[in-house]
Motif scaffolding. Structure first.
Motif, PDB file in Angstrom:
ATOM      1  N   GLN A 204       0.849  -1.191   0.000  1.00  0.00           N
ATOM      2  CA  GLN A 204       0.000   0.000   0.000  1.00  0.00           C
ATOM      3  C   GLN A 204       0.886   1.244   0.000  1.00  0.00           C
ATOM      4  O   GLN A 204       1.900   1.286   0.694  1.00  0.00           O
ATOM      5  CB  GLN A 204      -0.878   0.016   1.258  1.00  0.00           C
ATOM      6  CG  GLN A 204      -1.869  -1.113   1.335  1.00  0.00           C
ATOM      7  CD  GLN A 204      -3.124  -0.834   0.535  1.00  0.00           C
ATOM      8  OE1 GLN A 204      -3.484   0.314   0.342  1.00  0.00           O
ATOM      9  NE2 GLN A 204      -3.764  -1.882   0.061  1.00  0.00           N
TER      10      GLN A 204
ATOM     11  N   ARG B 181      -2.178   6.321   0.470  1.00  0.00           N
ATOM     12  CA  ARG B 181      -3.363   5.511   0.773  1.00  0.00           C
ATOM     13  C   ARG B 181      -3.465   5.244   2.280  1.00  0.00           C
ATOM     14  O   ARG B 181      -4.555   5.262   2.850  1.00  0.00           O
ATOM     15  CB  ARG B 181      -3.306   4.202   0.008  1.00  0.00           C
ATOM     16  CG  ARG B 181      -4.571   3.379   0.119  1.00  0.00           C
ATOM     17  CD  ARG B 181      -4.580   2.284  -0.927  1.00  0.00           C
ATOM     18  NE  ARG B 181      -5.704   1.405  -0.753  1.00  0.00           N
ATOM     19  CZ  ARG B 181      -6.909   1.623  -1.260  1.00  0.00           C
ATOM     20  NH1 ARG B 181      -7.135   2.727  -1.958  1.00  0.00           N
ATOM     21  NH2 ARG B 181      -7.889   0.773  -1.075  1.00  0.00           N
ATOM     22  N   LYS B 182      -2.330   5.044   2.928  1.00  0.00           N
ATOM     23  CA  LYS B 182      -2.311   4.832   4.372  1.00  0.00           C
ATOM     24  C   LYS B 182      -2.779   6.093   5.097  1.00  0.00           C
ATOM     25  O   LYS B 182      -3.550   6.024   6.052  1.00  0.00           O
ATOM     26  CB  LYS B 182      -0.896   4.461   4.814  1.00  0.00           C
ATOM     27  CG  LYS B 182      -0.734   4.323   6.324  1.00  0.00           C
ATOM     28  CD  LYS B 182       0.643   3.865   6.707  1.00  0.00           C
ATOM     29  CE  LYS B 182       1.691   4.879   6.352  1.00  0.00           C
ATOM     30  NZ  LYS B 182       3.026   4.554   6.850  1.00  0.00           N
TER      31      LYS B 182
ATOM     32  N   LYS C 242      -4.749   8.406   3.901  1.00  0.00           N
ATOM     33  CA  LYS C 242      -6.173   8.645   3.647  1.00  0.00           C
ATOM     34  C   LYS C 242      -7.043   7.915   4.655  1.00  0.00           C
ATOM     35  O   LYS C 242      -8.114   8.394   5.012  1.00  0.00           O
ATOM     36  CB  LYS C 242      -6.542   8.184   2.237  1.00  0.00           C
ATOM     37  CG  LYS C 242      -6.081   9.098   1.145  1.00  0.00           C
ATOM     38  CD  LYS C 242      -6.438   8.542  -0.205  1.00  0.00           C
ATOM     39  CE  LYS C 242      -5.794   9.356  -1.290  1.00  0.00           C
ATOM     40  NZ  LYS C 242      -6.034   8.778  -2.618  1.00  0.00           N
ATOM     41  N   ARG C 243      -6.613   6.770   5.107  1.00  0.00           N
ATOM     42  CA  ARG C 243      -7.366   6.025   6.117  1.00  0.00           C
ATOM     43  C   ARG C 243      -7.368   6.752   7.447  1.00  0.00           C
ATOM     44  O   ARG C 243      -8.288   6.599   8.248  1.00  0.00           O
ATOM     45  CB  ARG C 243      -6.731   4.647   6.338  1.00  0.00           C
ATOM     46  CG  ARG C 243      -7.159   3.589   5.394  1.00  0.00           C
ATOM     47  CD  ARG C 243      -6.842   2.213   5.972  1.00  0.00           C
ATOM     48  NE  ARG C 243      -5.564   2.105   6.639  1.00  0.00           N
ATOM     49  CZ  ARG C 243      -4.425   1.746   6.051  1.00  0.00           C
ATOM     50  NH1 ARG C 243      -4.393   1.497   4.757  1.00  0.00           N
ATOM     51  NH2 ARG C 243      -3.320   1.631   6.754  1.00  0.00           N
ATOM     52  N   ARG C 244      -6.336   7.531   7.723  1.00  0.00           N
ATOM     53  CA  ARG C 244      -6.169   8.135   9.040  1.00  0.00           C
ATOM     54  C   ARG C 244      -6.654   9.579   9.120  1.00  0.00           C
ATOM     55  O   ARG C 244      -6.484  10.230  10.134  1.00  0.00           O
ATOM     56  CB  ARG C 244      -4.687   8.089   9.430  1.00  0.00           C
ATOM     57  CG  ARG C 244      -4.189   6.669   9.530  1.00  0.00           C
ATOM     58  CD  ARG C 244      -2.729   6.611   9.833  1.00  0.00           C
ATOM     59  NE  ARG C 244      -2.289   5.215   9.919  1.00  0.00           N
ATOM     60  CZ  ARG C 244      -1.052   4.845  10.137  1.00  0.00           C
ATOM     61  NH1 ARG C 244      -0.114   5.748  10.293  1.00  0.00           N
ATOM     62  NH2 ARG C 244      -0.734   3.575  10.199  1.00  0.00           N
TER      63      ARG C 244
END
Length: 60
Positions: free
Chosen positions: A8, A12-13, A15-17
């Motif tokens: 990943q 993208r990481k 965006k999750r946070r």
């Protein structure tokens, strides 16, 4: 154990946070007026626009 086929990306990481920052906005106190305001934002106080303790616009 399952393993992802591809790594990943960093974006993208992150965006999750992003939802963590919605809980409580960071507030700062102006040096001159002692008023709370959002960080890195100018704020109005008594018809004057302040940013980092300095007057930007005076409406009087």
């Amino acid at each position: 154990m399952a393993h992802p086929k591809r790594r990943q990306s960093k974006s993208r990481k992150k965006k999750r946070r992003t939802h963590y920052y919605l809980l409580n906005p960071r507030l700062g106190i102006d040096i001159e007026t002692k008023q709370y305001h959002l960080y890195h934002r100018a704020h109005w106080y008594e018809n004057k626009l302040f940013y980092r303790g300095k007057i930007l616009i005076d409406k009087n």
